[in-house]
Design a protein around this motif. Structure first.
Motif, mmCIF file in Angstrom:
data_model
loop_
_atom_site.group_PDB
_atom_site.id
_atom_site.type_symbol
_atom_site.label_atom_id
_atom_site.label_comp_id
_atom_site.label_asym_id
_atom_site.label_seq_id
_atom_site.Cartn_x
_atom_site.Cartn_y
_atom_site.Cartn_z
ATOM 1 N N UNK A 1 10.350 5.146 13.344
ATOM 2 C CA UNK A 1 11.270 5.959 12.556
ATOM 3 C C UNK A 1 10.550 7.167 11.965
ATOM 4 N N UNK A 2 9.311 6.974 11.529
ATOM 5 C CA UNK A 2 8.521 8.095 11.013
ATOM 6 C C UNK A 2 8.214 9.086 12.128
ATOM 7 N N UNK A 3 7.923 8.573 13.329
ATOM 8 C CA UNK A 3 7.649 9.446 14.472
ATOM 9 C C UNK A 3 8.880 10.287 14.817
ATOM 10 N N UNK B 1 2.519 -0.747 3.459
ATOM 11 C CA UNK B 1 1.181 -1.127 2.979
ATOM 12 C C UNK B 1 0.332 -1.646 4.146
ATOM 13 N N UNK B 2 0.948 -2.448 5.016
ATOM 14 C CA UNK B 2 0.217 -2.989 6.170
ATOM 15 C C UNK B 2 -0.152 -1.867 7.143
ATOM 16 N N UNK B 3 0.753 -0.925 7.363
ATOM 17 C CA UNK B 3 0.484 0.184 8.278
ATOM 18 C C UNK B 3 -0.590 1.117 7.733
ATOM 19 N N UNK B 4 -0.605 1.302 6.431
ATOM 20 C CA UNK B 4 -1.660 2.115 5.805
ATOM 21 C C UNK B 4 -3.013 1.419 5.975
ATOM 22 N N UNK C 1 -0.409 4.849 9.322
ATOM 23 C CA UNK C 1 0.276 5.852 8.509
ATOM 24 C C UNK C 1 -0.573 6.165 7.287
ATOM 25 N N UNK C 2 -0.258 7.269 6.628
ATOM 26 C CA UNK C 2 -0.943 7.649 5.406
ATOM 27 C C UNK C 2 0.081 8.202 4.421
ATOM 28 N N UNK C 3 -0.188 7.993 3.137
ATOM 29 C CA UNK C 3 0.717 8.489 2.097
ATOM 30 C C UNK C 3 0.265 9.870 1.653
ATOM 31 N N UNK D 1 5.584 10.504 0.471
ATOM 32 C CA UNK D 1 6.110 10.325 1.816
ATOM 33 C C UNK D 1 5.012 9.706 2.674
ATOM 34 N N UNK D 2 5.423 9.093 3.764
ATOM 35 C CA UNK D 2 4.485 8.421 4.664
ATOM 36 C C UNK D 2 4.561 9.103 6.026
ATOM 37 N N UNK D 3 3.400 9.513 6.515
ATOM 38 C CA UNK D 3 3.313 10.232 7.789
ATOM 39 C C UNK D 3 2.363 9.494 8.727
ATOM 40 N N UNK D 4 2.571 9.671 10.019
ATOM 41 C CA UNK D 4 1.686 9.051 11.007
ATOM 42 C C UNK D 4 0.330 9.745 11.028
#
Length: 291
Positions: free
Chosen positions: A36-38, A64-67, A72-74, A91-94
């Motif tokens: 969804x972020x992509x 949190x797990x993806x970071x 992803x990064x905040x 916001x969270x980006x890839x």
């Protein structure tokens, strides 16, 4: 007692299956969050929750797990125009790593570029030569730092030093003794351009030429990932005098032999001919694939 034991084993198996199912569901939802972020760009937890029809608390757990995985990064949300009071929303980006997990068609882009180079050169042999020239320039530019890594390294340690340098560039390389022949094998367990090299073998050929100059001896490519093998394997013959490692663009210069008398010259010529025949025989034997 037997019935109790059997019942306990069944319950344990059911519990393990339920745990695995839960983990699979979480992994699938996590992938949906990243996708969804992509598709929509940097997003807040609230936006992701609305799109995926999840609670914000659930979305935050997956974020949190993806970071933690580096996917992803905040970052602070970019505000256009006047900004209101309070801190900007997160916001969270890839990350680059996260984007690499999705199909970005980089291999197709590289293949299209090489095909264009070949066509612009006239196709056929001229096109192949143009692609080969590009491949050599690309590999030799990469090899500049490999030459620095091999500077001052004894000949017997160069293969391992080159493997370490290649591993730093993501090739997961190792060096080991050849199983059934005098020499070593340089193995690359990963190739970033394997799919492109399948269509343009000039990439592999240029790399082999550079390895030969860096190691100061003849080498032979036995297998490549691009041709369907599991590992790119390069054979480095042993028992041959290794010259100093040459920079990618430099080649050794021939020197004139010292002047000698006619008789001495004839004797030395005869000895050199025998030595050349012996060396050629050894080189042919060393160049064969190990059994």
């Amino acid at each position: 007692m037997a019935r109790r034991a059997t019942g306990g084993a069944a319950a344990s198996g059911t519990s393990a299956a339920q745990t695995q199912t839960t983990q699979d569901e979480q992994h699938g939802t996590r992938n949906k969050v990243a996708r969804s972020i992509l598709d929509h760009g940097p997003s807040t937890a609230a936006e992701l929750a609305q799109r995926l029809e999840l609670t914000q608390a659930a979305v935050r757990r997956h974020l949190d797990a993806l970071v933690a995985e580096g996917v992803v990064e905040a970052r602070d949300k970019r505000v256009y125009g006047s900004r209101g009071r309070g801190r900007p929303a997160k916001v969270f980006a890839l990350t680059d790593c996260g984007r690499d997990a999705f199909d970005q068609a980089y291999d197709q882009l590289a293949a299209d570029a090489l095909r264009w180079i070949a066509q612009q050169a006239g196709g056929g042999r001229l096109g192949d030569a143009a692609v080969a020239a590009f491949a050599r320039a690309r590999v030799e530019a990469q090899a500049e730092k490999y030459h620095a890594a091999l500077a001052g390294v004894p000949p017997e340690d160069r293969a391992r030093a080159l493997a370490r340098a290649l591993s730093e560039d993501g090739y997961a390389a190792t060096a080991r003794e050849a199983p059934a022949q005098a020499g070593e094998q340089l193995c690359q367990h990963h190739c970033p351009v394997a799919h492109t090299a399948e269509q343009f073998p000039q990439l592999c050929e240029a790399e082999t030429e550079v390895f030969s100059r860096l190691l100061g001896t003849h080498v032979q490519r036995l297998a490549t990932i691009a041709h369907g093998d599991g590992v790119c394997t390069t054979f480095i013959p042993g028992g041959q005098p290794k010259t100093s490692a040459q920079p990618p663009a430099s080649r050794p210069r021939a020197t004139a032999p010292p002047a000698t008398s006619t008789a001495s010259s004839t004797i030395q010529s005869s000895k050199a001919s025998k030595a050349s025949t012996s060396t050629a025989t050894n080189a042919q034997q060393a160049g064969r694939n190990p059994a």
